[in-house]
Design an enzyme around this catalytic site. Structure first.
Site, PDB file in Angstrom:
ATOM      1  N   CYS A 112       5.773   2.531  17.948  1.00  0.00           N
ATOM      2  CA  CYS A 112       6.618   1.453  18.703  1.00  0.00           C
ATOM      3  C   CYS A 112       5.359   0.681  19.639  1.00  0.00           C
ATOM      4  CB  CYS A 112       7.676   2.160  19.580  1.00  0.00           C
ATOM      5  SG  CYS A 112       8.589   0.788  20.370  1.00  0.00           S
ATOM      6  N   ARG A 149       0.673  -1.219   0.025  1.00  0.00           N
ATOM      7  CA  ARG A 149      -0.048   0.079  -0.086  1.00  0.00           C
ATOM      8  C   ARG A 149       0.885   1.343   0.076  1.00  0.00           C
ATOM      9  NH1 ARG A 149      -4.296   0.025   4.017  1.00  0.00           N
ATOM     10  NH2 ARG A 149      -5.118   2.047   2.659  1.00  0.00           N
ATOM     11  N   CYS A 171      14.189   2.253  21.556  1.00  0.00           N
ATOM     12  CA  CYS A 171      13.988   1.083  22.373  1.00  0.00           C
ATOM     13  C   CYS A 171      14.208  -0.423  21.773  1.00  0.00           C
ATOM     14  CB  CYS A 171      12.706   1.050  23.329  1.00  0.00           C
ATOM     15  SG  CYS A 171      11.426   0.553  22.487  1.00  0.00           S
ATOM     16  N   HIS A 182      -8.562   7.286  11.152  1.00  0.00           N
ATOM     17  CA  HIS A 182      -7.803   5.902  11.056  1.00  0.00           C
ATOM     18  C   HIS A 182      -6.520   5.987  11.077  1.00  0.00           C
ATOM     19  CE1 HIS A 182     -11.882   4.313   9.506  1.00  0.00           C
ATOM     20  NE2 HIS A 182     -11.929   4.451  10.834  1.00  0.00           N
ATOM     21  N   VAL A 233      -6.094   6.847   5.086  1.00  0.00           N
ATOM     22  CA  VAL A 233      -4.548   6.888   5.659  1.00  0.00           C
ATOM     23  C   VAL A 233      -3.522   7.412   4.926  1.00  0.00           C
ATOM     24  CG1 VAL A 233      -5.434   5.106   7.468  1.00  0.00           C
ATOM     25  CG2 VAL A 233      -4.178   4.594   5.315  1.00  0.00           C
ATOM     26  N   ASP A 234      -3.921   7.612   3.688  1.00  0.00           N
ATOM     27  CA  ASP A 234      -2.919   7.972   2.572  1.00  0.00           C
ATOM     28  C   ASP A 234      -2.071   9.394   2.724  1.00  0.00           C
ATOM     29  OD1 ASP A 234      -5.078   9.755   1.485  1.00  0.00           O
ATOM     30  OD2 ASP A 234      -5.622   8.170   0.443  1.00  0.00           O
ATOM     31  N   ASN A 286     -20.870   9.971  -4.288  1.00  0.00           N
ATOM     32  CA  ASN A 286     -20.439   8.587  -4.338  1.00  0.00           C
ATOM     33  C   ASN A 286     -20.808   8.029  -5.895  1.00  0.00           C
ATOM     34  OD1 ASN A 286     -20.147   5.738  -4.001  1.00  0.00           O
ATOM     35  ND2 ASN A 286     -19.977   6.132  -1.912  1.00  0.00           N
TER      36      ASN A 286
HETATM   37  P1  OAD Z   1     -14.661   1.487   0.869  1.00  0.00           P
HETATM   38  O1  OAD Z   1     -13.924   0.743  -0.187  1.00  0.00           O
HETATM   39  O2  OAD Z   1     -15.545   0.571   1.550  1.00  0.00           O
HETATM   40  O3  OAD Z   1     -15.685   2.102   0.027  1.00  0.00           O
HETATM   41  C1  OAD Z   1     -15.464   3.282  -1.155  1.00  0.00           C
HETATM   42  C2  OAD Z   1     -16.680   3.837  -1.397  1.00  0.00           C
HETATM   43  O4  OAD Z   1     -16.229   4.825  -2.406  1.00  0.00           O
HETATM   44  C3  OAD Z   1     -17.594   3.014  -2.316  1.00  0.00           C
HETATM   45  O5  OAD Z   1     -18.982   3.319  -1.592  1.00  0.00           O
HETATM   46  C4  OAD Z   1     -17.618   3.370  -3.530  1.00  0.00           C
HETATM   47  O6  OAD Z   1     -19.001   3.380  -4.209  1.00  0.00           O
HETATM   48  C5  OAD Z   1     -17.371   4.808  -3.723  1.00  0.00           C
HETATM   49  N1  OAD Z   1     -16.214   5.359  -4.696  1.00  0.00           N
HETATM   50  C6  OAD Z   1     -15.085   4.480  -5.309  1.00  0.00           C
HETATM   51  N2  OAD Z   1     -14.857   5.306  -6.304  1.00  0.00           N
HETATM   52  C7  OAD Z   1     -15.146   6.511  -6.340  1.00  0.00           C
HETATM   53  C8  OAD Z   1     -15.128   7.704  -6.939  1.00  0.00           C
HETATM   54  N3  OAD Z   1     -14.181   8.182  -7.688  1.00  0.00           N
HETATM   55  N4  OAD Z   1     -15.801   9.050  -6.376  1.00  0.00           N
HETATM   56  C9  OAD Z   1     -16.719   8.997  -5.528  1.00  0.00           C
HETATM   57  N5  OAD Z   1     -16.910   7.544  -4.958  1.00  0.00           N
HETATM   58  C10 OAD Z   1     -16.197   6.506  -5.282  1.00  0.00           C
HETATM   59  O7  OAD Z   1     -13.899   2.615   1.570  1.00  0.00           O
HETATM   60  P2  OAD Z   1     -14.316   3.354   3.091  1.00  0.00           P
HETATM   61  O8  OAD Z   1     -15.692   3.504   3.306  1.00  0.00           O
HETATM   62  O9  OAD Z   1     -13.386   4.405   3.035  1.00  0.00           O
HETATM   63  O10 OAD Z   1     -10.093   1.188   7.722  1.00  0.00           O
HETATM   64  O11 OAD Z   1     -13.708   2.270   3.972  1.00  0.00           O
HETATM   65  C11 OAD Z   1     -13.921   2.627   5.275  1.00  0.00           C
HETATM   66  C12 OAD Z   1     -12.813   1.864   6.129  1.00  0.00           C
HETATM   67  O12 OAD Z   1     -12.583   0.414   6.104  1.00  0.00           O
HETATM   68  C13 OAD Z   1     -11.253   2.363   5.770  1.00  0.00           C
HETATM   69  O13 OAD Z   1     -10.929   3.483   6.282  1.00  0.00           O
HETATM   70  C14 OAD Z   1     -10.297   1.268   6.091  1.00  0.00           C
HETATM   71  C15 OAD Z   1     -11.277   0.134   5.650  1.00  0.00           C
HETATM   72  O14 OAD Z   1     -11.028  -1.192   6.207  1.00  0.00           O
HETATM   73  C16 OAD Z   1      -8.959   1.075   7.977  1.00  0.00           C
HETATM   74  O15 OAD Z   1      -7.845   1.213   7.451  1.00  0.00           O
HETATM   75  C17 OAD Z   1      -8.834   1.187   9.617  1.00  0.00           C
END
Ligand code: OAD
Length: 243
Positions: free
Chosen positions: A129, A72, A152, A121, A105-106, A215
């Site tokens: 650590c 990643r 450490c 996140h 987290v990017d 979305n």
């Molecule tokens: P998801 O991968 O679950 O969802 C991404 C969303 O973005 C989906 O609803 C897609 O339809 C939408 N999408 C994709 N491309 C798009 C675009 N170009 N423009 C607009 N929308 C688009 O990602 P998150 O909801 O961010 O946690 O996931 C939540 C958390 O789950 C993350 O922060 C991560 C993951 O596990 C950790 O890393 C702790």
């Protein structure tokens, strides 16, 4: 309502807003080339994020988890903010009160200039650590496996909130305060499946905010929001501030 007239409604709400909260997820960075978590391109060696981003996975096989984060980190290192990140960064100047809550987290929101933000996140460029808990920046790509603390010699882990872990208390408080006092809340590119962020739209709505979802697809929270703008974040978000 077609997208044209819906866009006008959102622009009108934003032009009258004094306080705005934005919540972003992986979809906003998809347009920069960062894979989302739940799309098929988000899979790595057939593992799902839910099976790697956990304290149990790290305890069992820290090498595997670091290999995944290296994959990643390599992907993210070459990406740049897109027009959606830039438009969100401009919003800081535009509104009397503004807060950005990102699940990503990017670090691309910071790269775009956002400063009023909670990375709830964590951040992939920070490490912590597991022994002395010191948090430091580390931008090595790839990071040496297994990375050790310079102070450490304890094992370092990504400074990321994994499944089963709690968000930082100050992030929760700052985010909650902003959601509860917002005139408008924009929810951009998140599937709305991971709590507590999945509940943030409902908090803003209950407190009286006008809630907008941006979305590509409909999501779990589409039924609770006031309007949905369907399309790519990079195409839609920059249009929101145009008058
Ligand atoms: P998801 O991968 O679950 O969802 C991404 C969303 O973005 C989906 O609803 C897609 O339809 C939408 N999408 C994709 N491309 C798009 C675009 N170009 N423009 C607009 N929308 C688009 O990602 P998150 O909801 O961010 O946690 O996931 C939540 C958390 O789950 C993350 O922060 C991560 C993951 O596990 C950790 O890393 C702790």
């Amino acid at each position: 309502m077609g997208t044209g007239s819906t866009l006008d409604v959102v622009r009108h709400k934003l032009s009258a807003a004094r306080s705005v909260t934005v919540l972003t997820g992986a979809g906003i960075s998809a347009d920069s080339g960062v894979p989302t978590f739940r799309g098929t391109d988000g899979l790595w060696r057939n593992f799902r994020a839910e099976d790697l981003a956990t304290p149990e996975a790290f305890a069992r096989d820290p090498r595997l988890v670091w290999q995944w984060y290296n994959w990643r980190r390599e992907l993210i290192a070459t990406t740049r903010p897109n027009p959606a990140h830039e438009a969100v960064a401009h919003m800081e100047q535009r509104f009397e009160r503004f807060w950005l809550i990102t699940q990503n987290v990017d670090g691309l929101h910071r790269d775009a200039g956002s400063r009023q933000l909670s990375e709830i996140h964590g951040n992939i460029w920070m490490v912590r650590c597991t022994v002395c808990r010191r948090v430091t920046e580390n931008r090595d790509v790839p990071i040496a496996i297994l990375p050790l603390c310079k102070l450490c010699s304890g094992l370092l882990r990504p400074h990321i909130v994994w499944f089963g872990e709690s968000l930082a208390e100050d992030d929760l408080q700052t985010s909650g305060a902003s959601l509860k006092t917002s005139d408008v809340c924009l929810i951009i590119g998140t599937s709305g499946l991971v709590y507590p962020a999945a509940g943030f739209g409902a908090i803003a709505k209950q407190a009286g905010a006008f809630v907008v979802e941006i979305n590509l697809d409909s999501t779990q929270q589409s039924s609770l929001v006031d309007v949905t703008l369907q399309g790519r974040a990079k195409d839609i978000v920059p249009l929101l501030l145009q008058t």
